[in-house]
Motif scaffolding. Structure first.
Motif, mmCIF file in Angstrom:
data_model
loop_
_atom_site.group_PDB
_atom_site.id
_atom_site.type_symbol
_atom_site.label_atom_id
_atom_site.label_comp_id
_atom_site.label_asym_id
_atom_site.label_seq_id
_atom_site.Cartn_x
_atom_site.Cartn_y
_atom_site.Cartn_z
ATOM 1 N N VAL A 77 0.820 -1.133 0.052
ATOM 2 C CA VAL A 77 0.116 0.090 0.005
ATOM 3 C C VAL A 77 0.790 1.143 -0.095
ATOM 4 C CG1 VAL A 77 -1.852 1.456 1.316
ATOM 5 C CG2 VAL A 77 -1.776 -1.245 1.259
ATOM 6 N N THR A 78 0.681 2.127 -0.898
ATOM 7 C CA THR A 78 1.427 3.351 -0.838
ATOM 8 C C THR A 78 0.200 4.337 -0.757
ATOM 9 O OG1 THR A 78 2.649 2.595 -2.897
ATOM 10 C CG2 THR A 78 2.716 4.955 -2.528
ATOM 11 N N ARG A 84 -0.979 3.235 -7.901
ATOM 12 C CA ARG A 84 0.010 2.515 -7.505
ATOM 13 C C ARG A 84 -0.498 1.489 -6.720
ATOM 14 N NH1 ARG A 84 6.162 3.954 -5.412
ATOM 15 N NH2 ARG A 84 6.680 1.811 -5.277
ATOM 16 N N THR A 85 -1.280 1.730 -5.734
ATOM 17 C CA THR A 85 -1.691 0.580 -4.680
ATOM 18 C C THR A 85 -2.479 -0.242 -5.338
ATOM 19 O OG1 THR A 85 -1.654 2.412 -2.638
ATOM 20 C CG2 THR A 85 -3.077 0.393 -2.659
ATOM 21 N N ASP A 88 -0.336 -2.661 -7.359
ATOM 22 C CA ASP A 88 0.682 -3.414 -6.394
ATOM 23 C C ASP A 88 -0.246 -4.592 -5.871
ATOM 24 O OD1 ASP A 88 2.726 -2.147 -6.812
ATOM 25 O OD2 ASP A 88 2.941 -0.963 -5.125
ATOM 26 N N LEU A 89 -1.285 -4.238 -5.557
ATOM 27 C CA LEU A 89 -2.382 -5.195 -5.107
ATOM 28 C C LEU A 89 -2.907 -6.210 -6.033
ATOM 29 C CD1 LEU A 89 -4.732 -3.109 -2.778
ATOM 30 C CD2 LEU A 89 -2.747 -4.567 -1.838
ATOM 31 N N LEU A 164 -8.018 2.139 -2.147
ATOM 32 C CA LEU A 164 -7.258 2.807 -1.128
ATOM 33 C C LEU A 164 -7.961 3.398 0.109
ATOM 34 C CD1 LEU A 164 -4.308 3.796 -0.411
ATOM 35 C CD2 LEU A 164 -4.910 5.878 -1.659
#
Length: 261
Positions: A77-78, A84-85, A88-89, A164
């Motif tokens: 998590v960013t 981006r989160t 990535d997930l 998010l």
């Protein structure tokens, strides 16, 4: 022939002077047995067994929570970057799911710890020991609600902003639950201090750890931009308790319970 025989037997029993006494003893024994079944005078777990179970559960809990949160959630998590989160997930969905599963196991271990500490310290003050267990279980319930937000994030990966937001809710709810955890630690600290079989310094450290969580959570509500985070420095008592349970708690003499009660 049967009726006279029964009558003779009944007469013998009635004329036996020891019969009423034997019957009374039998009734008293039966009532005593029922009372013991209904209300045992000893905990289901001995202090030694409860110390071992609680110490192991706390150790596993600390390791698993660290790996699941800092080794999975925090890495994937960013903060502030929804796109981006989400990416990535999606790319590491299996890892993210394993992190969630790890946190669910942490909830179960928290409940085991609550029951274990109740068994260890209920002889000191049963009411406060039960209260401490209730606060830890309540903390676990709120933590479970927080974890459900991570589960929701999995179904929201198509909408990066919502995903998010769900992760942010996980952190918000979990942080709030530490107020309950702080009360639990303070109560356990009091029991340790009053126990007579555990070093009082551990009790003091646990009370300070509990107060640290409480001050941080209340401060975050009352003060805008609160960033003191006392709990980062006051957690020492939690670590010391683990080692005491595993090293000293498992060696408590069985007579300790009767001495305290």
């Amino acid at each position: 022939m049967t009726a006279p025989t029964q009558a003779t037997t009944a007469t013998k029993i009635t004329n036996d002077p020891s019969a009423p006494e034997a019957a009374a003893k039998g009734a008293a024994s039966s009532q005593s047995g029922q009372a013991k079944l209904a209300r045992p005078d000893y905990p289901a777990w001995s202090q030694r067994k409860a110390s071992l179970i609680g110490g192991i559960a706390l150790l596993l809990l600390a390791v698993l929570a660290g790996l699941a949160n800092f080794g999975v959630v925090e890495i994937l998590v960013t903060p502030g970057d929804a796109a981006r989160t989400a990416k990535d997930l999606i790319d590491s969905e299996a890892l993210f799911r394993s992190g969630i599963a790890g946190l669910l196991v942490v909830v179960i271990l928290d409940i085991v710890v609550a029951c274990s500490l109740l068994a260890v310290f209920e002889a000191v003050n049963r009411s406060i020991a039960i209260m401490a267990a209730v606060f830890r279980i309540a903390y676990s319930a709120v933590f479970l609600v927080a974890i459900s937000q991570l589960v929701s994030a999995l179904s929201l990966l198509g909408d990066a902003d919502e995903a998010l937001r769900a992760v942010d809710q996980f952190h918000t709810i979990w942080d709030a639950s530490y107020a309950l955890f702080g009360v639990h630690l303070a109560l356990i600290g009091y029991l340790v201090y009053r126990s007579g079989f555990a070093p009082r310094v551990i009790g003091v450290l646990l009370v300070l750890a509990g107060l640290g969580y409480l001050i941080d959570k209340i401060g975050a509500v009352l003060v805008s931009g609160y960033s003191l985070e006392i709990s980062r420095f006051s957690f020492v008592g939690e670590a010391v308790l683990i080692f005491w349970l595993l090293i000293k708690g498992v060696r408590l003499p069985e007579s300790e319970i009767s001495q305290i009660a």
